[in-house]
Design an enzyme around this catalytic site. Structure first.
Site, short mmCIF file in Angstrom:
data_model
loop_
_atom_site.label_atom_id
_atom_site.label_comp_id
_atom_site.label_asym_id
_atom_site.label_seq_id
_atom_site.Cartn_x
_atom_site.Cartn_y
_atom_site.Cartn_z
N HIS A 178 0.83 -1.20 0.00
CA HIS A 178 0.00 0.00 0.00
C HIS A 178 0.87 1.26 0.00
O HIS A 178 0.60 2.23 -0.73
CB HIS A 178 -0.89 0.03 1.25
CG HIS A 178 -1.88 -1.09 1.33
ND1 HIS A 178 -1.78 -2.09 2.27
CD2 HIS A 178 -2.99 -1.37 0.60
CE1 HIS A 178 -2.80 -2.93 2.13
NE2 HIS A 178 -3.53 -2.52 1.12
N GLN B 297 -18.34 -6.25 -0.32
CA GLN B 297 -17.52 -7.20 -1.06
C GLN B 297 -17.19 -8.45 -0.26
O GLN B 297 -16.40 -9.29 -0.70
CB GLN B 297 -16.23 -6.53 -1.54
CG GLN B 297 -15.27 -6.10 -0.46
CD GLN B 297 -14.20 -5.16 -0.99
OE1 GLN B 297 -14.48 -4.02 -1.36
NE2 GLN B 297 -12.95 -5.63 -1.04
#
Length: 288
Positions: free
Chosen positions: A33, A57
């Site tokens: 990230h 999700q």
């Protein structure tokens, strides 16, 4: 670095700027990230990262409730990486009412591989990313950039096509997969692994590399040999105690199996895999 929790505060913080760079995450951050933040920072005049665990999700049996929430540590790491604004909304801020309008990606890309084993996953991904894009880019006057990691290979393809189909003025940039010293792809879910499982986890990347070598060796016969090669790769993991969902060779541009009519070259292919080790499901891929 500024931490904001509401859409109104995010837009106010972004109003003085012209060209946002956006890195969406679910938190529990790792160096992959942070690499996206560092890659994106020179492209615009303000760098934004979101931290939001998106219920849409996750299937009912998946790890939504137990997914690590590490906001304070994440903010420290993002600040060190040069992030300017962190958007960490509570669930009621992004979903103040049930989200009945959802983005339906095309089945030929979204219902295969990850979409097959996680039905509805890409609907949830596209819906939250569309909403986050509206939050981050609504005030932008100049170029807009969003960065996604290649470890989630299918995901970044689905999002890239969504942006194209909706003519959104956003450039999608795919960051290379970041790996540990032994080759394991960095993932927030690696933290679920026991010490023994962590030592074993690298076998997924090794199995995919072996499949890539076998695919190259097959050359023009790959369309006929592909399924046998994939089955061999899956068995190699299964005998070690893994539960593989898929290890497969696909065309890069649409993730469909290479056909006899394709001009199959190394540059046209990608190997992708997903397998469960204990209770942890890992994914990985290599562009051949």
């Amino acid at each position: 670095m500024q931490l904001v929790h509401t859409v109104e505060d995010l837009r106010a913080a972004l109003r003085p700027f012209n060209s946002p760079v956006f890195v969406p995450t679910m938190g529990n951050l790792h160096d992959g990230h942070l690499a996206l933040v560092r890659t994106g920072k020179p492209l615009g005049d303000v760098t934004v990262s979101s931290i939001f665990v998106n219920r849409l999700q996750f299937a009912p049996h998946e790890d939504f409730d137990t997914y690590p929430r590490t906001l304070q540590a994440d903010c420290t790491r993002l600040e060190q990486a040069g992030c300017d604004i962190v958007f960490a909304p509570p669930e009621k801020e992004l979903y103040p009412e049930p989200q009945v309008y959802k983005v339906q990606p095309p089945s030929d890309l979204a219902d295969i591989l990850e979409g097959h084993f996680r039905p509805g996953f890409f609907i949830g991904v596209c819906t939250v990313v569309m909403k986050l894009f509206q939050c981050v880019f609504s005030e932008a006057k100049g170029p807009r950039y969003a960065l996604f990691g290649k470890k989630d290979y299918q995901q970044q393809m689905v999002i890239r096509r969504m942006v194209q189909q909706y003519a959104m003025p956003i450039q999608i940039i795919a960051g290379e997969t970041q790996r540990a010293a032994d080759g394991l792809a960095l993932s927030s879910r690696n933290g679920y692994l026991s010490e023994t499982e962590r030592a074993e986890a690298v076998q997924l990347s090794l199995a995919l590399r072996a499949l890539a070598r076998d695919a190259l060796a097959a050359a023009g016969a790959l369309p006929e040999k592909r399924e046998a090669l994939e089955a061999l790769a899956m068995r190699a993991l299964a005998v070690r105690g893994w539960q593989p969902d898929y290890l497969t060779v696909r065309r890069r541009h649409d993730l469909q199996p290479p056909s006899a009519q394709d001009a199959v070259t190394a540059q046209s292919l990608v190997v992708l895999g997903a397998a469960r080790l204990g209770s942890t499901r890992l994914i990985d891929n290599f562009e051949i």
